[in-house]
Write a protein that holds these residues in place. Structure first.
Motif, PDB file in Angstrom:
ATOM      1  N   GLY A 132       0.793  -1.212   0.000  1.00  0.00           N
ATOM      2  CA  GLY A 132       0.000   0.000   0.000  1.00  0.00           C
ATOM      3  C   GLY A 132       0.825   1.261   0.000  1.00  0.00           C
ATOM      4  N   GLY A 133       1.923   1.233  -0.738  1.00  0.00           N
ATOM      5  CA  GLY A 133       2.694   2.457  -0.906  1.00  0.00           C
ATOM      6  C   GLY A 133       3.708   2.698   0.184  1.00  0.00           C
ATOM      7  N   GLN A 246     -14.563   1.401  -4.443  1.00  0.00           N
ATOM      8  CA  GLN A 246     -13.810   1.370  -3.185  1.00  0.00           C
ATOM      9  C   GLN A 246     -12.311   1.587  -3.409  1.00  0.00           C
ATOM     10  OE1 GLN A 246     -14.933  -1.680  -0.371  1.00  0.00           O
ATOM     11  NE2 GLN A 246     -12.794  -1.922   0.248  1.00  0.00           N
ATOM     12  N   GLY A 248      -8.616   1.523  -1.595  1.00  0.00           N
ATOM     13  CA  GLY A 248      -7.920   1.020  -0.410  1.00  0.00           C
ATOM     14  C   GLY A 248      -7.387  -0.377  -0.607  1.00  0.00           C
ATOM     15  N   GLN A 249      -6.895  -0.929   0.477  1.00  0.00           N
ATOM     16  CA  GLN A 249      -6.266  -2.246   0.475  1.00  0.00           C
ATOM     17  C   GLN A 249      -7.073  -3.308  -0.269  1.00  0.00           C
ATOM     18  OE1 GLN A 249      -3.434  -2.895   3.109  1.00  0.00           O
ATOM     19  NE2 GLN A 249      -3.052  -4.101   1.295  1.00  0.00           N
ATOM     20  N   THR A 250      -8.372  -3.366   0.013  1.00  0.00           N
ATOM     21  CA  THR A 250      -9.184  -4.401  -0.626  1.00  0.00           C
ATOM     22  C   THR A 250      -9.996  -3.832  -1.783  1.00  0.00           C
ATOM     23  OG1 THR A 250     -10.817  -4.061   1.107  1.00  0.00           O
ATOM     24  CG2 THR A 250      -9.331  -5.921   1.366  1.00  0.00           C
ATOM     25  N   LYS A 252      -9.453  -0.474  -4.902  1.00  0.00           N
ATOM     26  CA  LYS A 252      -8.488  -0.066  -5.920  1.00  0.00           C
ATOM     27  C   LYS A 252      -7.410   0.824  -5.344  1.00  0.00           C
ATOM     28  CE  LYS A 252     -11.870  -0.112  -9.365  1.00  0.00           C
ATOM     29  NZ  LYS A 252     -12.623   0.592 -10.366  1.00  0.00           N
ATOM     30  N   SER A 253      -6.260   0.774  -5.987  1.00  0.00           N
ATOM     31  CA  SER A 253      -5.194   1.705  -5.649  1.00  0.00           C
ATOM     32  C   SER A 253      -5.203   2.822  -6.679  1.00  0.00           C
ATOM     33  CB  SER A 253      -3.847   1.002  -5.690  1.00  0.00           C
ATOM     34  OG  SER A 253      -3.792   0.046  -4.675  1.00  0.00           O
ATOM     35  N   GLN A 275      -2.173   6.738  -0.837  1.00  0.00           N
ATOM     36  CA  GLN A 275      -1.128   7.630  -0.318  1.00  0.00           C
ATOM     37  C   GLN A 275      -0.026   7.948  -1.318  1.00  0.00           C
ATOM     38  OE1 GLN A 275       0.567   6.010   3.224  1.00  0.00           O
ATOM     39  NE2 GLN A 275       1.116   4.056   2.293  1.00  0.00           N
ATOM     40  N   THR A 276      -0.075   7.329  -2.495  1.00  0.00           N
ATOM     41  CA  THR A 276       0.886   7.726  -3.523  1.00  0.00           C
ATOM     42  C   THR A 276       0.336   8.845  -4.406  1.00  0.00           C
ATOM     43  OG1 THR A 276       0.116   5.925  -4.935  1.00  0.00           O
ATOM     44  CG2 THR A 276       2.056   5.476  -3.590  1.00  0.00           C
ATOM     45  N   SER A 277      -0.851   9.366  -4.063  1.00  0.00           N
ATOM     46  CA  SER A 277      -1.405  10.500  -4.809  1.00  0.00           C
ATOM     47  C   SER A 277      -0.447  11.685  -4.697  1.00  0.00           C
ATOM     48  CB  SER A 277      -2.768  10.908  -4.239  1.00  0.00           C
ATOM     49  OG  SER A 277      -3.656   9.820  -4.249  1.00  0.00           O
TER      50      SER A 277
ATOM     51  N   THR B  13      -2.988  -6.182   8.590  1.00  0.00           N
ATOM     52  CA  THR B  13      -2.903  -4.914   7.847  1.00  0.00           C
ATOM     53  C   THR B  13      -3.060  -3.709   8.763  1.00  0.00           C
ATOM     54  OG1 THR B  13      -5.252  -5.016   7.369  1.00  0.00           O
ATOM     55  CG2 THR B  13      -3.763  -5.799   5.661  1.00  0.00           C
ATOM     56  N   ARG B  17       3.972  -3.004   8.295  1.00  0.00           N
ATOM     57  CA  ARG B  17       4.627  -4.153   7.676  1.00  0.00           C
ATOM     58  C   ARG B  17       5.977  -3.709   7.120  1.00  0.00           C
ATOM     59  NH1 ARG B  17      -0.191  -5.216   3.772  1.00  0.00           N
ATOM     60  NH2 ARG B  17      -0.235  -2.981   4.011  1.00  0.00           N
ATOM     61  N   THR B 120      -7.923 -12.011  -3.243  1.00  0.00           N
ATOM     62  CA  THR B 120      -6.621 -11.363  -3.217  1.00  0.00           C
ATOM     63  C   THR B 120      -6.135 -11.378  -1.784  1.00  0.00           C
ATOM     64  OG1 THR B 120      -5.419  -9.306  -3.636  1.00  0.00           O
ATOM     65  CG2 THR B 120      -7.719  -9.088  -3.022  1.00  0.00           C
ATOM     66  N   THR B 122      -3.967  -9.650   1.320  1.00  0.00           N
ATOM     67  CA  THR B 122      -3.672  -8.254   1.626  1.00  0.00           C
ATOM     68  C   THR B 122      -2.178  -7.967   1.639  1.00  0.00           C
ATOM     69  OG1 THR B 122      -3.849  -8.840   3.949  1.00  0.00           O
ATOM     70  CG2 THR B 122      -5.768  -7.811   2.942  1.00  0.00           C
ATOM     71  N   GLN B 125      -0.768  -7.442  -3.703  1.00  0.00           N
ATOM     72  CA  GLN B 125      -1.997  -6.889  -4.242  1.00  0.00           C
ATOM     73  C   GLN B 125      -2.511  -7.520  -5.522  1.00  0.00           C
ATOM     74  OE1 GLN B 125      -4.178  -4.257  -3.827  1.00  0.00           O
ATOM     75  NE2 GLN B 125      -3.648  -3.894  -1.711  1.00  0.00           N
ATOM     76  N   GLU B 180     -14.816  -9.956  -0.697  1.00  0.00           N
ATOM     77  CA  GLU B 180     -15.233  -9.749   0.695  1.00  0.00           C
ATOM     78  C   GLU B 180     -16.735  -9.531   0.824  1.00  0.00           C
ATOM     79  OE1 GLU B 180     -13.044  -6.403   1.951  1.00  0.00           O
ATOM     80  OE2 GLU B 180     -13.946  -5.060   0.491  1.00  0.00           O
ATOM     81  N   ARG B 231       9.179   4.136   1.597  1.00  0.00           N
ATOM     82  CA  ARG B 231       8.852   5.464   1.092  1.00  0.00           C
ATOM     83  C   ARG B 231       8.772   6.405   2.283  1.00  0.00           C
ATOM     84  NH1 ARG B 231       6.233   5.512  -4.095  1.00  0.00           N
ATOM     85  NH2 ARG B 231       4.981   7.304  -3.497  1.00  0.00           N
ATOM     86  N   ARG B 234       4.413  10.531   4.520  1.00  0.00           N
ATOM     87  CA  ARG B 234       3.932  11.834   4.074  1.00  0.00           C
ATOM     88  C   ARG B 234       3.923  12.769   5.264  1.00  0.00           C
ATOM     89  NH1 ARG B 234       1.057  11.464  -1.156  1.00  0.00           N
ATOM     90  NH2 ARG B 234       0.751  13.695  -1.030  1.00  0.00           N
TER      91      ARG B 234
END
Lengths: 321, 260
Positions: A132-133, A246, A248-250, A252-253, A275-277, B13, B17, B120, B122, B125, B180, B231, B234
C-alpha cells in the motif's frame, strides 16, 4: 530490436488509454507489438490508433467466442504470440483481468511475473509500490520471459505514428472444461466520469458522508473538478456507494494528481490505496482523524459546509478564468 | 463433494509491515500474523456448501511453521482436515512458485470438485494466484465472485471487478475465488476450537509434492529485487479549521498548485 508484446485493452470499438501507456513503455524495451483479442473485425478497427501510438505489428487473435470466455482467450493468444515472436517482454495493464492474464501466462511459460509496476526502465527494471505504498521496490526478471503488469496511469502516453503490419494468430477452440463462460455482463456505471484508476482527480467519501444521499455532494465536487468518485471501505460497507468505487487495500489503488478525501478518517487500509497520490486534500470534522496528518491540505470542518463552498468557488473561478 | 480451501497467513494490515533488509522479503518476525480475512469468507462459503449438499472440506496452506495456526482456525470453523505445505526453500517464493506448489498440493488430494480461495491477499496486491492455480490445474477460473451457486455439476458465479459485473458458468471441477462481499464468516465455536485440535493435519514439503524434481530448476529465482526502500512518510501539510472560509482558502491553494 526484439518485439515487446502488449495486450490491448479495449471494448470492441475503442482502445483504452492504459494500452497507449503500455505501448509508450514498451518502446523502451523493443518494438511494441499489439495483441488484439476479440471477435472478428476488432483488430482492423483498432489498428489505426494502435499504429499512431507506436505499435509496429498488430497481432489479431480473433474468434466468435473470444469475448465469451473469461481470460482464457487472452492467455492463449499471448502464448501463441510469445511462441511466434520470442519477445523481450510481455506487458499488460494491471487491472483485475490483466493481472490474472499475466499470472496465467507466466505460470504456463515459467516466466517471471512482476505485478503492480508503476514504471519500467530500458534495462527492464520495474518499479513497484508494495504494501500500500509504504515501500518502493525495484525488481527485474532474471529467469524466463518477463511478464509485467503496469498500473494504469503510470505514464503519459505518447503518440509515435508508425506503419503497423498485421498478423493473424489462430486461436484454438476454447476448452469448455477448463474455462468459465461469461453468460451475462453488466458494465460498470461510470457515466461520464473518468475511470477511477485513470482519473487525474479523485474525490472520495467516507463514513462521514453519512448516507447514499450524502454522496451527491461528493459526486458534484468530482464533476466540478472533472474527476472520478471513490469511496472508503466504511462507506461501501455501510451501503452508501457501490463496491467498484472502493479505494484502499481491498479495493483499488489510485495515484491521481489530486485526491480529495471527504469525511474519511484514514484507516491504514484506506491510506494503502491512495497515499501515492501527488496532492492530498482532506476534510474531516474530527481533528484527530489520521487522514489529516497525511494531507497536504487539511481542513478541520464539516464536509457539507466546505464541499458546497468549494464547488461554488471552483465554478466562479472557471467563469472568471 | 470434496472442497479444498486455500488459505494464507498474512501480516495484520492494521499493523506496520516491513521488508527484511537482508533479502527484501516480508519480515515475518516483526509482523503480527493472522489468517487473511478474505480466507474466512472462502471457508464460510465451503462450509455453507457442506451444510447444504454435504461435502468434505480440506484446508491447504503454504507457509512457515506458524501457518498451522491459520489451518487450525479454519478447522475450528468447521473444515475437516488440513494440509500444511511447510518448506524453508519456499521462503520468499514468487507468485509462479506459489501457484505451482499449491496446484501440486491440490493434485495430491483425491477427487477435488471445487477449489475455493480469497480473491486477493492483503500482503500482495495482484490477486493473480487463484487464476494461476486454476490454469495449472486445467480448471475453469471463476474469480472475484460475490455470489456462488453450485448445482447439478455446474458452478455459477457473479464476478465483480472494476470493469463491472459478469455472470460466469462452468462445469465442475472448478476454482472459485471470492470477494469480501460474498458472506459474513462465522466465528469458531468453543466446541469447534476443541474439535479442531483433534482433526488431522498432514505436513508436506517440496520433496513430497515434487518427488524427483530438481529443485534448482523448480525453485529458480525468476525475479530479483534490485533494491527496496521505505517510502518517506507523508508529512502533514497546511492545516486550517473551517470558519466559513475554508472553501475559498482551499480553492486558492488548488489554484496555486495548478490543480484547478
Amino acid at each position: 530490436m526484439p518485439d515487446v508484446l502488449v495486450l490491448v485493452d479495449h471494448d470492441g470499438e475503442r482502445v483504452h488509454k492504459s494500452t497507449y501507456e503500455l505501448l509508450t513503455v514498451a518502446r523502451r524495451l523493443g518494438d511494441p507489438a499489439a495483441v488484439v483479442v476479440g471477435t472478428p473485425g476488432t483488430a482492423a478497427r483498432l489498428r489505426e490508433p494502435l499504429a499512431r501510438h507506436g505499435a509496429t505489428t498488430v497481432h489479431a487473435a480473433e474468434s466468435t467466442e473470444a469475448d465469451e470466455f473469461l481470460a482464457t482467450p487472452a492467455v492463449e493468444a499471448l502464448e501463441l504470440a510469445v511462441r511466434e515472436v520470442s519477445p523481450a517482454a510481455v506487458l499488460v495493464s494491471a487491472t483485475t483481468d490483466g493481472n490474472e492474464v499475466a499470472g496465467r501466462l507466466a505460470a504456463r511459460l515459467d516466466g517471471g511475473l512482476l505485478t503492480d509496476a508503476v514504471d519500467v526502465d530500458s534495462s527492464g527494471v520495474a518499479t513497484q509500490v508494495v504494501f500500500g505504498g509504504s515501500y518502493t521496490v525495484r525488481a527485474q526478471v532474471t529467469h524466463g520471459l518477463p511478464v509485467i503488469a503496469l498500473r494504469p496511469g503510470s505514464c503519459e502516453p505518447e503518440e509515435r505514428p508508425v506503419e503497423a503490419g498485421e498478423r493473424e494468430l489462430a486461436l484454438p477452440p476454447v476448452d469448455r472444461a477448463a474455462s468459465a463462460r461469461i453468460t451475462a455482463r453488466r458494465a460498470a456505471l461510470a457515466g461520464d466520469r473518468p475511470e477511477l484508476t485513470e482519473a487525474t482527480v479523485v474525490v472520495s467519501g467516507g463514513r462521514g458522508v453519512a448516507g447514499a444521499d450524502g454522496f451527491k455532494v461528493v459526486e458534484q465536487l468530482a464533476d466540478a473538478l472533472g474527476g472520478a468518485v471513490g469511496a472508503s471501505r466504511a462507506a461501501v460497507d455501510a451501503g452508501y456507494y457501490p463496491h467498484q468505487y472502493q479505494v484502499g487495500q481491498t479495493g483499488k489503488s489510485v495515484s491521481p494528481q489530486l485526491y480529495i478525501a471527504l469525511g474519511i478518517s484514514g484507516a491504514i487500509q484506506h491510506l494503502a490505496g491512495m497515499q501515492t497520490s501527488k496532492t492530498i486534500v482532506a476534510v474531516n470534522k474530527d481533528p484527530e482523524a489520521p487522514i489529516l496528518d497525511v494531507a497536504d491540505y487539511a481542513v478541520v470542518g464539516d464536509l457539507f459546509a466546505v464541499a458546497p463552498r468549494l464547488i461554488q468557488e471552483v465554478a466562479v473561478r472557471r467563469e472568471a478564468g | 463433494m470434496h472442497i479444498v480451501v486455500l488459505v494464507k497467513q498474512v501480516p495484520d494490515t492494521a499493523a506496520e509491515r516491513t521488508l527484511s533488509e537482508a533479502d527484501h522479503t516480508l519480515d515475518r518476525e516483526t509482523a503480527d500474523l493472522v489468517l487473511d480475512e478474505i480466507n474466512e469468507r472462502a471457508t464460510e462459503e465451503a462450509l455453507t456448501l457442506k451444510e447444504a449438499v454435504g461435502a468434505e472440506v480440506t484446508v491447504v496452506s503454504m507457509g512457515p511453521g506458524t501457518a498451522i495456526d491459520a489451518i487450525r482456525k479454519v478447522l475450528a470453523m468447521g473444515a475437516d482436515r488440513g494440509l500444511h505445505i511447510c518448506d524453508d526453500r519456499l521462503h520468499g517464493a514468487d507468485a509462479v512458485t506459489t501457484a505451482k506448489t499449491l496446484a501440486a498440493a491440490v493434485r495430491r488430494l483425491e477427487d477435488v470438485d471445487l477449489v475455493l480461495a480469497g480473491n486477493t491477499t492483503t500482503d500482495g496486491q495482484a490477486g493473480a494466484v487463484p487464476a494461476m492455480v486454476a490454469d495449472l490445474l486445467g480448471l475453469p477460473q471463476l474469480t472475484h465472485a460475490r455470489e456462488l451457486t453450485v448445482d447439478a455439476g455446474r458452478v455459477r458465479a457473479e464476478r465483480e471487478t472494476e470493469n463491472g459485473e459478469a455472470t460466469l458458468d462452468a462445469p465442475l471441477p472448478a476454482l472459485v475465488s471470492v470477494t469480501e462481499k460474498i458472506n459474513e464468516p462465522r466465528y469458531p465455536s468453543f466446541k469447534g476450537i476443541m474439535a479442531a485440535k483433534k482433526k488431522p493435519v498432514e505436513t508436506v514439503d517440496l520433496d513430497d509434492l515434487f518427488p524427483g524434481v530438481d529443485d534448482t530448476g523448480f525453485l529458480a529465482t525468476r525475479t530479483h529485487v534490485v533494491d527496496a526502500v521505505p517510502r518517506p512518510a507523508r508529512a502533514a501539510g497546511i492545516r486550517i479549521t473551517d470558519d466559513g472560509s475554508a472553501g475559498r482558502q482551499l480553492v486558492g491553494y488548488l489554484i496555486a498548485q495548478k490543480l484547478v
